[in-house]
Design an enzyme around this catalytic site. Structure first.
Site, short mmCIF file in Angstrom:
data_model
loop_
_atom_site.label_atom_id
_atom_site.label_comp_id
_atom_site.label_asym_id
_atom_site.label_seq_id
_atom_site.Cartn_x
_atom_site.Cartn_y
_atom_site.Cartn_z
N ASP A 134 0.83 -1.22 0.00
CA ASP A 134 0.00 0.00 0.00
C ASP A 134 0.86 1.26 0.00
O ASP A 134 0.36 2.36 -0.28
CB ASP A 134 -0.96 0.01 1.20
CG ASP A 134 -0.28 -0.05 2.56
OD1 ASP A 134 0.96 -0.13 2.62
OD2 ASP A 134 -1.00 0.00 3.58
N LYS A 163 9.06 -0.21 -5.21
CA LYS A 163 7.91 -1.09 -5.39
C LYS A 163 6.95 -0.49 -6.42
O LYS A 163 6.36 -1.22 -7.23
CB LYS A 163 7.19 -1.32 -4.06
CG LYS A 163 7.94 -2.14 -3.04
CD LYS A 163 8.21 -3.58 -3.46
CE LYS A 163 6.98 -4.44 -3.50
NZ LYS A 163 7.32 -5.89 -3.73
P1 NAD Z 1 11.14 -10.11 3.74
O1 NAD Z 1 12.19 -9.05 3.70
O2 NAD Z 1 10.82 -10.75 5.04
O3 NAD Z 1 11.55 -11.29 2.75
C1 NAD Z 1 12.05 -11.04 1.46
C2 NAD Z 1 12.63 -12.36 0.93
O4 NAD Z 1 13.10 -12.12 -0.41
C3 NAD Z 1 13.82 -12.87 1.74
O5 NAD Z 1 13.68 -14.26 1.97
C4 NAD Z 1 15.02 -12.57 0.85
O6 NAD Z 1 16.09 -13.50 1.03
C5 NAD Z 1 14.40 -12.68 -0.54
N1 NAD Z 1 15.13 -11.90 -1.56
C6 NAD Z 1 15.53 -10.61 -1.47
N2 NAD Z 1 16.16 -10.25 -2.61
C7 NAD Z 1 16.13 -11.33 -3.43
C8 NAD Z 1 16.59 -11.59 -4.75
N3 NAD Z 1 17.23 -10.63 -5.46
N4 NAD Z 1 16.38 -12.80 -5.29
C9 NAD Z 1 15.75 -13.79 -4.58
N5 NAD Z 1 15.30 -13.61 -3.33
C10 NAD Z 1 15.49 -12.39 -2.76
O7 NAD Z 1 9.86 -9.46 3.06
P2 NAD Z 1 8.32 -9.70 3.40
O8 NAD Z 1 7.93 -8.78 4.50
O9 NAD Z 1 8.08 -11.13 3.51
O10 NAD Z 1 7.66 -9.12 2.07
C11 NAD Z 1 7.41 -9.98 0.95
C12 NAD Z 1 6.79 -9.15 -0.16
O11 NAD Z 1 5.58 -8.58 0.30
C13 NAD Z 1 7.66 -7.97 -0.62
O12 NAD Z 1 7.53 -7.87 -2.01
C14 NAD Z 1 7.05 -6.77 0.09
O13 NAD Z 1 7.25 -5.59 -0.68
C15 NAD Z 1 5.59 -7.17 0.11
N6 NAD Z 1 4.79 -6.60 1.22
C16 NAD Z 1 5.21 -6.72 2.51
C17 NAD Z 1 4.40 -6.25 3.55
C18 NAD Z 1 4.81 -6.39 4.99
O14 NAD Z 1 4.13 -5.82 5.87
N7 NAD Z 1 5.87 -7.10 5.32
C19 NAD Z 1 3.18 -5.63 3.24
C20 NAD Z 1 2.79 -5.51 1.89
C21 NAD Z 1 3.60 -6.01 0.90
O1 DAU Z 2 2.47 -0.85 4.50
C1 DAU Z 2 3.10 -2.02 4.06
C2 DAU Z 2 4.56 -1.98 4.42
O2 DAU Z 2 4.64 -2.20 5.83
C3 DAU Z 2 5.39 -3.01 3.67
O3 DAU Z 2 5.36 -2.71 2.30
C4 DAU Z 2 6.84 -3.00 4.18
O4 DAU Z 2 7.58 -4.02 3.54
C5 DAU Z 2 6.82 -3.25 5.68
O5 DAU Z 2 8.13 -3.19 6.20
C6 DAU Z 2 5.93 -2.23 6.38
O6 DAU Z 2 6.51 -0.90 6.33
P1 DAU Z 2 6.49 0.09 7.59
O7 DAU Z 2 7.55 1.09 7.43
O8 DAU Z 2 5.11 0.57 7.82
O9 DAU Z 2 6.84 -0.99 8.74
P2 DAU Z 2 7.77 -0.89 10.02
O10 DAU Z 2 7.48 -2.10 10.84
O11 DAU Z 2 9.18 -0.60 9.69
O12 DAU Z 2 7.18 0.38 10.79
C7 DAU Z 2 5.82 0.44 11.18
C8 DAU Z 2 5.60 1.79 11.85
O13 DAU Z 2 6.30 1.80 13.10
C9 DAU Z 2 6.16 2.94 11.05
O14 DAU Z 2 5.30 4.06 11.21
C10 DAU Z 2 7.51 3.24 11.70
C11 DAU Z 2 7.28 2.83 13.14
N1 DAU Z 2 8.46 2.28 13.86
C12 DAU Z 2 9.14 1.27 13.25
C13 DAU Z 2 10.24 0.72 13.90
C14 DAU Z 2 11.03 -0.40 13.22
C15 DAU Z 2 8.79 2.75 15.11
O15 DAU Z 2 8.14 3.66 15.66
N2 DAU Z 2 9.87 2.19 15.74
C16 DAU Z 2 10.62 1.21 15.18
O16 DAU Z 2 11.61 0.75 15.79
#
Ligand code: NAD
Ligand code: DAU
Length: 354
Positions: A134, A163
């Protein structure tokens, strides 16, 4: 039948692979580079399972990906692999550009070449599902309506810009070449196997270790939280029934200010793992300098996926966060290996990695 999952050793990818194999006998080819975020310990339960084929490699490696597609002939590619942490993108954007944009472009080209050469019957069924965020829509003000699929792209961080670029490539490959693509844009996930650099797992792990709980700025920034298993079920549903070339926002209508999240985690720990001296984990909350360019608010309008595909989340925030805290309490070895870096040694012992 087979699917190719990229990034299946990461947080969401590993949850997806586990869920998929719990519900289907279809083989999963799991292509993951095993960066710091990749952790095969997440998939330890699949070690003796012949339906899971793990390949360590880069999604941008054309020779490798072409070979995997030719050998395994998947009916779908689900692209999770990415650099995912906003703070890391601020301090070092290069890897985000390389993986999220350049390698995604190469993966798309590999998939297009493979798909174009398939017999027509298989071509019709093939899907390329791109997992996105998002954050591509930018930041909302407190009074704005949640992000709909029609919102303009206004990414603000190097992560979200990379992204957004990948989303545009996927869109263009559909429009120009007719590639059968689907894109999902999901809100913040939380749940098991979440790497403790992200807010919720960092707070749990730091709290238990007696360390400060760093809240950026005033903690009033708002995120919209979805339990990771609900994200997985949404992706399965989009793969099954999504309209080609469409994008689907995924969220659970769970907007919360960061400070409230941190306080809730502390309350659950107070209940489930009370401190010996009777004090609250809330005493560890520390406000620290804000993230540069910190987006004020994200919120997802999830009506399209509900209306068109009938998907709804199974968890509320209350049930999901309780399960999550319990999971971290039940898995101290996983937490310790992640904190010490021993999870990479574990991988080397269990799997032959290049
Ligand atoms: P993550 O960082 O936990 O995992 C990413 C994985 O991709 C890892 O296992 C890493 O080794 C692998 N990777 C990185 N670069 C690579 C490459 N060049 N080739 C092959 N593998 C590679 O990420 P996540 O939180 O699991 O997110 C997964 C997907 O979902 C991402 O595309 C992220 O943008 C999207 N997403 C995440 C969130 C969230 O809240 N975590 C929310 C919305 C969308
Ligand atoms: O919205 C989806 C996204 O959510 C994904 O696309 C990303 O991959 C994922 O990492 C996440 O991004 P955020 O930046 O929102 O997530 P994060 O957990 O890093 O932070 C969540 C919120 O908390 C953000 O407002 C920053 C704040 N934060 C984060 C950390 C790590 C803190 O206040 N303290 C912290 O130590």
């Amino acid at each position: 039948m087979t699917i190719l999952v990229t990034g299946g050793a990461g947080f969401i990818g590993s949850n997806f692979v586990l869920d998929w194999l719990a519900q289907s006998d279809e083989t999963v080819i799991n292509l993951d580079k095993l960066t710091y975020a990749g952790n095969l310990e997440n998939l330890a339960s699949l070690q003796a399972d012949g339906r899971h084929i793990f390949v360590r490699g880069d999604v941008g490696d054309r020779v490798l990906v072409d070979g995997l597609l030719a050998e395994h002939r998947p009916r779908a590619v689900l692209h999770f692999a990415a650099e995912s942490h906003v703070d890391r993108s601020i301090h070092g954007p290069e890897d985000f550009i390389q993986t999220n944009i350049v390698a995604t472009f190469r993966l798309l080209e590999a998939a297009r070449t493979y798909w174009s050469a398939l017999p027509v019957t298989e071509q019709v069924d093939f899907r390329f599902l791109h997992v996105s965020t998002d954050e591509v829509y930018g930041a909302l003000s407190p009074d704005d309506p949640p992000f709909a699929e029609t919102n303009r792209y206004e990414p603000n961080s190097p992560y979200s810009a990379s992204k957004a670029a990948s989303d545009h490539l996927v869109r263009a490959w559909h429009h120009t070449y007719g590639m059968p693509v689907l894109t999902t844009n999901c809100s913040n996930n939380y749940g098991p196997y979440h790497f403790p650099e992200k807010l919720i797992p960092l707070m749990i792990v730091n709290a238990l270790a007696g360390k400060p709980l760093p809240v950026y700025g005033n903690g009033l920034q708002v995120r919209d939280w979805l339990y990771v298993k609900d994200h997985c079920s949404a992706i399965r549903r989009v793969l099954e029934a999504g309209a080609l070339g469409e994008t689907y926002n995924i969220g659970g209508w769970n907007e919360k200010p960061n400070i409230e999240i941190v306080q809730r985690v502390c309350e659950l720990l107070d209940e489930m793992r009370p401190k010996a001296d009777g004090s609250s984990y809330k005493m560890q909350i520390t406000h620290v300098v804000d993230r540069p360019g910190h987006d004020r608010r994200y919120a997802i309008d999830a009506r399209k996926i509900e209306r068109e595909l009938g998907w709804k989340p199974a968890e509320t925030f209350d049930t999901g966060i309780r399960k999550t805290v319990q999971w971290y309490l039940d898995n101290p070895a996983w937490v310790e290996h992640v904190q010490t870096g021993a999870y990479h040694d574990w991988v080397a012992k269990q799997y032959e990695v290049a």
